[in-house]
Scaffold this active site. Structure first.
Site, short mmCIF file in Angstrom:
data_model
loop_
_atom_site.label_atom_id
_atom_site.label_comp_id
_atom_site.label_asym_id
_atom_site.label_seq_id
_atom_site.Cartn_x
_atom_site.Cartn_y
_atom_site.Cartn_z
N GLY A 103 0.81 -1.23 0.00
CA GLY A 103 0.00 0.00 0.00
C GLY A 103 0.83 1.27 0.00
N TYR A 135 6.91 -13.62 -14.41
CA TYR A 135 5.81 -12.72 -14.01
C TYR A 135 4.48 -13.24 -14.54
CZ TYR A 135 3.15 -8.39 -13.39
OH TYR A 135 2.21 -7.47 -13.01
N1 LIG Z 1 1.49 -1.18 -13.00
C1 LIG Z 1 0.99 -2.06 -13.87
O1 LIG Z 1 0.99 -1.83 -15.10
C2 LIG Z 1 0.40 -3.35 -13.39
C3 LIG Z 1 -0.33 -4.11 -14.30
C4 LIG Z 1 -0.90 -5.30 -13.86
C5 LIG Z 1 -0.73 -5.71 -12.56
N2 LIG Z 1 0.01 -4.97 -11.69
C6 LIG Z 1 0.16 -5.47 -10.34
O2 LIG Z 1 -0.28 -4.50 -9.42
C7 LIG Z 1 0.38 -4.69 -8.17
C8 LIG Z 1 0.92 -3.35 -7.69
O3 LIG Z 1 1.88 -2.91 -8.63
P1 LIG Z 1 2.21 -1.38 -8.91
O4 LIG Z 1 2.25 -1.22 -10.37
O5 LIG Z 1 1.38 -0.51 -8.09
O6 LIG Z 1 3.75 -1.38 -8.43
P2 LIG Z 1 4.59 -0.50 -7.40
O7 LIG Z 1 4.22 0.94 -7.53
O8 LIG Z 1 6.01 -0.91 -7.62
O9 LIG Z 1 4.08 -1.01 -5.99
C9 LIG Z 1 4.38 -2.30 -5.53
C10 LIG Z 1 4.11 -2.32 -4.04
O10 LIG Z 1 4.32 -3.65 -3.56
C11 LIG Z 1 5.23 -3.59 -2.47
N3 LIG Z 1 5.96 -4.86 -2.40
C12 LIG Z 1 6.70 -5.46 -3.35
N4 LIG Z 1 7.17 -6.63 -2.89
C13 LIG Z 1 6.72 -6.76 -1.62
C14 LIG Z 1 6.86 -7.75 -0.61
N5 LIG Z 1 7.59 -8.85 -0.80
N6 LIG Z 1 6.24 -7.55 0.57
C15 LIG Z 1 5.51 -6.43 0.79
N7 LIG Z 1 5.34 -5.47 -0.12
C16 LIG Z 1 5.94 -5.63 -1.30
C17 LIG Z 1 6.11 -2.37 -2.73
O11 LIG Z 1 6.72 -1.85 -1.57
P3 LIG Z 1 8.21 -2.30 -1.10
O12 LIG Z 1 9.04 -2.39 -2.35
O13 LIG Z 1 8.63 -1.23 -0.15
O14 LIG Z 1 8.06 -3.61 -0.42
C18 LIG Z 1 5.05 -1.41 -3.25
O15 LIG Z 1 4.32 -0.86 -2.18
C19 LIG Z 1 1.45 -5.75 -8.41
O16 LIG Z 1 0.98 -7.00 -7.95
C20 LIG Z 1 1.58 -5.75 -9.92
O17 LIG Z 1 2.06 -6.97 -10.42
C21 LIG Z 1 0.58 -3.79 -12.07
#
Ligand SMILES: NC(=O)c1ccc[n+]([C@@H]2O[C@H](COP(=O)([O-])OP(=O)(O)OC[C@H]3O[C@@H](n4cnc5c(N)ncnc54)[C@H](OP(=O)(O)O)[C@@H]3O)[C@@H](O)[C@H]2O)c1
Length: 248
Positions: free
Chosen positions: A13, A150
């Site tokens: 979050g 992924y």
């Molecule tokens: N952006 C896109 O285009 C897209 C598309 C489809 C799906 N998604 C999915 O949406 C979700 C959120 O992605 P986002 O794009 O918002 O990416 P983001 O801005 O990089 O955010 C990812 C979040 O997950 C946290 N995180 C990562 N690994 C973690 C772990 N092991 N334990 C706890 N927290 C963890 C990160 O914080 P820390 O690094 O500090 O832990 C960060 O808060 C992901 O599951 C991603 O695969 C994204």
């Protein structure tokens, strides 16, 4: 207010989609616990969210951390958990010839093991009814060059949502997944993807642009709220038409 006085837990979050979902939940009257691994990033996000948000440093792939996250949230807000968003995830370029089994397992460990731990450890803390949302991806159904780990991880997330839904349907716990296409978040900073590559991706999206995190958060709010009370075991595509519209 769709989530008045409810408690929501959002993993990951502190950034992107998870932070946008937490913001939307707070604006709909919820108390929100947010988790992540980077303390500074998490603190900045909590300050942005205000007094109804609680930051808890926790690795989603650690069952002990997840148990502590729920214990802390329930203790702090003095209520059971109504909504869980298993959103924490990573994306890495993993060309098959250059990727070790350890690197493959690392992606699966966070994206699949983390979702499993997030849901499993939530169970003793859930209110009834409760809604669980797993953040999957369009990548679950589309093979993508250099992203096999992924894509496989997100296919597993869609599958987990359906099996969890089957297992919990009689206990008043709904489980759905959401599949964003391309959303404008910091996840791409870690991937070494050029501006030109992102522009190329945008051009194949029928709506010709990536989503803003708030647009994904609106769909997460729908799945979290009573408005989706007849849905469980579903996967909701929020992708600007990418999965439903032929490029021809
Ligand atoms: N952006 C896109 O285009 C897209 C598309 C489809 C799906 N998604 C999915 O949406 C979700 C959120 O992605 P986002 O794009 O918002 O990416 P983001 O801005 O990089 O955010 C990812 C979040 O997950 C946290 N995180 C990562 N690994 C973690 C772990 N092991 N334990 C706890 N927290 C963890 C990160 O914080 P820390 O690094 O500090 O832990 C960060 O808060 C992901 O599951 C991603 O695969 C994204």
């Amino acid at each position: 207010m769709l989530l008045k006085d409810m408690l929501a837990v959002v993993t990951g979050g502190s950034s992107g989609i998870g932070l946008a979902a937490a913001e939307r939940f707070v604006s709909e009257g919820a108390r929100v616990a947010i988790s992540g691994r980077d303390a500074q990033k998490l603190q900045r996000a909590a300050e942005k969210l205000g007094e109804h948000a609680l930051p808890v440093i926790a690795d989603a792939a650690s069952p002990g951390d997840m148990r502590r996250l729920y214990e802390t949230a329930v203790g702090h807000f003095q209520r059971d958990v109504n909504v869980v968003v298993a959103n924490a995830g990573v994306s890495r370029q993993t060309p098959v010839r250059e990727t070790s089994l350890e690197q493959f397992s690392d992606v699966l460990g966070i994206n699949v093991g983390g979702v499993y731990a997030t849901v499993r450890e939530a169970l003793p803390f859930l209110a009834r009814p409760a809604s669980i949302i797993l953040v999957a991806s369009l990548a679950a159904n589309q093979g993508t060059k250099n992203f096999s780990a992924y894509c496989a991880s997100k296919a597993a997330v869609v599958s987990l949502a359906k099996s969890f839904a089957a297992e919990f349907v009689e206990s008043g716990i709904r489980v759905n997944s959401i599949s964003p296409g391309v959303a404008n978040t910091p996840i791409f900073d870690t991937l070494g993807i050029s501006e030109a590559q992102l522009l190329q991706w945008s051009n194949v999206i029928p709506m010709k642009r990536p989503a803003e995190p708030a647009e994904i958060a609106s769909a997460i709010l729908f799945l979290a709220s009573d408005a989706s009370r007849y849905m469980t075991g579903a996967d909701l595509a929020v992708d600007g038409g990418m999965s439903g519209i032929s490029p021809f």
